[in-house]
Design a protein around this motif. Structure first.
Motif, PDB file in Angstrom:
ATOM      1  N   ALA A 175      -1.780   0.306 -15.583  1.00  0.00           N
ATOM      2  CA  ALA A 175      -2.127   0.149 -14.158  1.00  0.00           C
ATOM      3  C   ALA A 175      -1.085   0.807 -13.569  1.00  0.00           C
ATOM      4  CB  ALA A 175      -1.964  -1.360 -13.897  1.00  0.00           C
ATOM      5  N   CYS A 176      -1.258   1.422 -12.298  1.00  0.00           N
ATOM      6  CA  CYS A 176      -0.192   2.172 -11.706  1.00  0.00           C
ATOM      7  C   CYS A 176      -0.234   1.528 -10.223  1.00  0.00           C
ATOM      8  CB  CYS A 176      -0.652   3.592 -11.817  1.00  0.00           C
ATOM      9  SG  CYS A 176       0.473   4.652 -10.972  1.00  0.00           S
ATOM     10  N   TYR A 177       0.840   0.978 -10.066  1.00  0.00           N
ATOM     11  CA  TYR A 177       0.899   0.149  -8.706  1.00  0.00           C
ATOM     12  C   TYR A 177       1.653   1.074  -7.598  1.00  0.00           C
ATOM     13  CZ  TYR A 177      -0.383  -4.017 -11.345  1.00  0.00           C
ATOM     14  OH  TYR A 177      -1.125  -4.804 -11.907  1.00  0.00           O
ATOM     15  N   LYS A 178       0.995   1.099  -6.508  1.00  0.00           N
ATOM     16  CA  LYS A 178       1.706   1.815  -5.195  1.00  0.00           C
ATOM     17  C   LYS A 178       1.700   0.828  -4.048  1.00  0.00           C
ATOM     18  CE  LYS A 178       1.720   5.817  -7.681  1.00  0.00           C
ATOM     19  NZ  LYS A 178       3.083   6.388  -8.053  1.00  0.00           N
ATOM     20  N   VAL A 193      -9.644   2.739  -7.795  1.00  0.00           N
ATOM     21  CA  VAL A 193      -8.936   1.442  -7.187  1.00  0.00           C
ATOM     22  C   VAL A 193      -9.359   0.305  -8.053  1.00  0.00           C
ATOM     23  CG1 VAL A 193     -10.400   1.379  -5.507  1.00  0.00           C
ATOM     24  CG2 VAL A 193      -8.196  -0.138  -5.368  1.00  0.00           C
ATOM     25  N   GLN A 194      -8.306  -0.601  -8.737  1.00  0.00           N
ATOM     26  CA  GLN A 194      -8.673  -1.644  -9.483  1.00  0.00           C
ATOM     27  C   GLN A 194      -8.646  -2.915  -8.570  1.00  0.00           C
ATOM     28  OE1 GLN A 194      -7.615  -1.767 -13.646  1.00  0.00           O
ATOM     29  NE2 GLN A 194      -7.049  -3.827 -13.315  1.00  0.00           N
ATOM     30  N   ARG A 219      -0.496  -3.785  -1.957  1.00  0.00           N
ATOM     31  CA  ARG A 219      -0.192  -3.148  -3.242  1.00  0.00           C
ATOM     32  C   ARG A 219      -1.381  -2.913  -3.590  1.00  0.00           C
ATOM     33  NH1 ARG A 219       4.250  -5.989  -6.476  1.00  0.00           N
ATOM     34  NH2 ARG A 219       5.399  -4.883  -4.789  1.00  0.00           N
ATOM     35  N   ILE A 220      -1.547  -1.499  -3.948  1.00  0.00           N
ATOM     36  CA  ILE A 220      -2.731  -0.897  -4.463  1.00  0.00           C
ATOM     37  C   ILE A 220      -2.799  -0.666  -6.110  1.00  0.00           C
ATOM     38  CG2 ILE A 220      -4.533   0.940  -4.334  1.00  0.00           C
ATOM     39  CD1 ILE A 220      -3.323   1.476  -1.545  1.00  0.00           C
ATOM     40  N   ASN A 221      -3.573  -1.116  -6.828  1.00  0.00           N
ATOM     41  CA  ASN A 221      -3.319  -0.900  -8.235  1.00  0.00           C
ATOM     42  C   ASN A 221      -4.292   0.235  -8.553  1.00  0.00           C
ATOM     43  OD1 ASN A 221      -3.686  -0.891 -11.089  1.00  0.00           O
ATOM     44  ND2 ASN A 221      -4.231  -3.024 -11.363  1.00  0.00           N
ATOM     45  N   TYR A 222      -3.960   1.576  -8.890  1.00  0.00           N
ATOM     46  CA  TYR A 222      -4.771   2.397  -9.322  1.00  0.00           C
ATOM     47  C   TYR A 222      -4.930   2.710 -10.809  1.00  0.00           C
ATOM     48  CZ  TYR A 222      -3.589   4.370  -4.454  1.00  0.00           C
ATOM     49  OH  TYR A 222      -3.598   4.602  -3.174  1.00  0.00           O
TER      50      TYR A 222
END
Ligand code: FA5
Ligand code: MG
Length: 438
Positions: free
Chosen positions: A350-353, A381-382, A403-406
């Motif tokens: 997961a990559c959180y931004k 986007v997850q 918080r977006i989890n890509y």
């Protein structure tokens, strides 16, 4: 999105319209969907990401998990007439008014539903076809279709999903009563021999009443027939394969519910991996629906179930986006007529931004934020979580942080790529909603 904040809907309504004007100020005069042209207006809010999904009809592919499940439900109700392929564009009258939704129901708002224009929308549930199907005079029917809702983004919510609606009509006379009694006896016999534990609620109660028009005994018998029919479906889906809980009996729970178009109404939940999961809504059809369909002297039940929810359980599919994957590592795992356990082919990190911003004066609805993210990055986007929302004590300005989890389903996403899509999300956010990044 897992948002713990109450949505103050109607009071913000006029504010949202202003917001829509801004978002779609550059909208073309018309749009074309499934070969038909629709003039646009201030309610138009269908995005390209959604339009792309229209017409895919995943549930009609017999080797897709949704198709396999569709066949399984249809064969359980083998003496019901089955309908597929009804066009997804309906009128707000079909989706709401005909079913008795009040004029101020939140589902009608453009923040919750997709509109082509004020007279044409993407159906939000298969119940939109109840009146026309009853009007054909069918006594037992099933209907499968894609449905569309503006909603949160996480592993079990997607703006397009699939439902199956089913209904059964009995005559409101002696013959109808004999028919329902015989069917109840048959179903009780079948269920008594099974390994199923049912938590029930009274068929009819003060908080979940029968209808004035109905004979009390018949109302009770029909509600019971609905429950027996669906318990029997749960057994076909979950029970016959050793249960969903490794050797434990199948646990089904009935809950009182409310729908404008049924009473009494219920929801059904199934216990799966330590959690209760809502599978369907149902009830005894409001008499005005049958009246509108010109079906006299009858009483009916109906249900609407979510195919993805059930398929995620049966096939162990962990993420609702996977249903749309065309990756051979996904599609090749399934065979027509077979329930198999999905083997995840990879788990990408997961990559959180985060993005924090001051809201414009008109505010910003969570669903508008989610649609903007989905339209910018597609299925990269997850999930999206609102992690902070506050009002500055002095200036009264409001701030949100999401918080977006890509995370891709099919490949590893580099940090550079995640940064690039996140930058694009921020640019679109400023551009479309006029927010001020913090
Ligand atoms: C309805 O849509 C009613 N039309 C059901 C109904 C039919 C009631 C006939 C009475 C008579 P609801 O919004 O609860 O109800 O959705 C029904 C099912 O669709 C849910 O139980 C769930 O399984 C599924 N569902 C709802 N929202 C989503 C979503 N965002 N993603 C996936 N599945 C969903
Ligand atoms: Mg529900």
């Amino acid at each position: 999105m897992t948002v713990g904040l109450a949505r103050a809907r109607s009071s913000l309504h006029f504010v949202r319209i202003a917001q829509y004007r801004r978002l779609y100020s550059t909208r073309p005069p018309s749009l074309t969907l499934l070969g038909k042209e629709y003039p646009t207006d201030s309610t138009t809010n269908i995005t390209d990401a959604i339009a792309d999904k229209v017409g895919r009809n995943l549930y009609t592919d017999p080797a897709h998990p949704l198709g396999i499940l569709h066949v399984l439900v249809s064969s359980h109700f083998h003496d019901f007439r089955s309908h597929v392929g009804l066009p997804p564009v309906v009128t707000p009258a079909q989706n709401f008014d005909d079913l008795g939704f009040p004029p101020d129901h939140p589902g009608r708002a453009p923040t919750d539903s997709y509109y082509l224009n004020r007279d044409a929308m993407l159906r939000t549930h298969t119940s939109a076809h109840e009146v026309e199907t009853f009007a054909r005079g069918e006594r037992r029917w099933l209907l499968a279709a894609d449905v569309y809702r503006r909603d949160e983004i996480d592993a079990s919510h997607y703006p397009v999903f699939h439902q199956m609606e089913g209904a059964r009509v009995f005559g409101a006379d002696e013959a109808g009563r004999a028919e329902v009694e015989a069917d109840n006896a048959r179903l009780e016999h079948h269920l008594a021999r099974s390994n199923i534990v049912i938590e029930d609620v009274p068929h009819i109660s003060a908080t979940n009443p029968r209808q004035e028009a109905h004979d009390p005994v018949m109302a009770e018998l029909v509600a019971k027939n609905l429950k027996l029919s669906l318990n029997s479906l749960m057994l076909t889906l979950f029970g016959d394969r050793g249960g969903v809980n490794e050797g434990e009996p199948l646990r089904v729970r009935w809950i009182e519910a409310f729908f404008p178009f049924t009473t009494p109404s219920y929801e059904v939940e199934v216990f799966f991996r330590g959690k209760w999961l809502e599978i369907l809504g149902c009830g005894v059809v409001q008499q005005r629906t049958l009246d509108r369909a010109r079906v006299p002297d009858s009483i009916s039940w109906a249900f609407g179930l979510g195919l993805e929810r059930i398929a995620m359980i049966l096939f162990s599919i962990p993420d609702i986006r996977l249903f749309w994957s065309q990756d051979p590592r996904f599609v090749s795992q399934f065979t027509a007529g077979q329930i198999s356990t999905f083997k995840p082919y990879s788990k990408y990190p997961a990559c959180y931004k985060d993005v924090s911003f001051w809201l414009p004066g008109s505010g910003l609805h969570d669903n508008d934020f989610c649609d903007l993210v989905r339209d910018t990055v597609g299925d990269l986007v997850q999930d999206v979580v609102l992690i902070d929302y506050f009002t500055h004590p002095k200036t009264n300005r409001r701030s949100k942080c999401y918080r977006i989890n890509y995370c891709s389903m099919d490949r590893s996403l580099s940090n550079e790529e995640a940064n690039a899509v996140h930058t694009q999300v921020i640019a679109n956010l400023k551009d479309k909603f006029g927010v001020e990044i913090r």
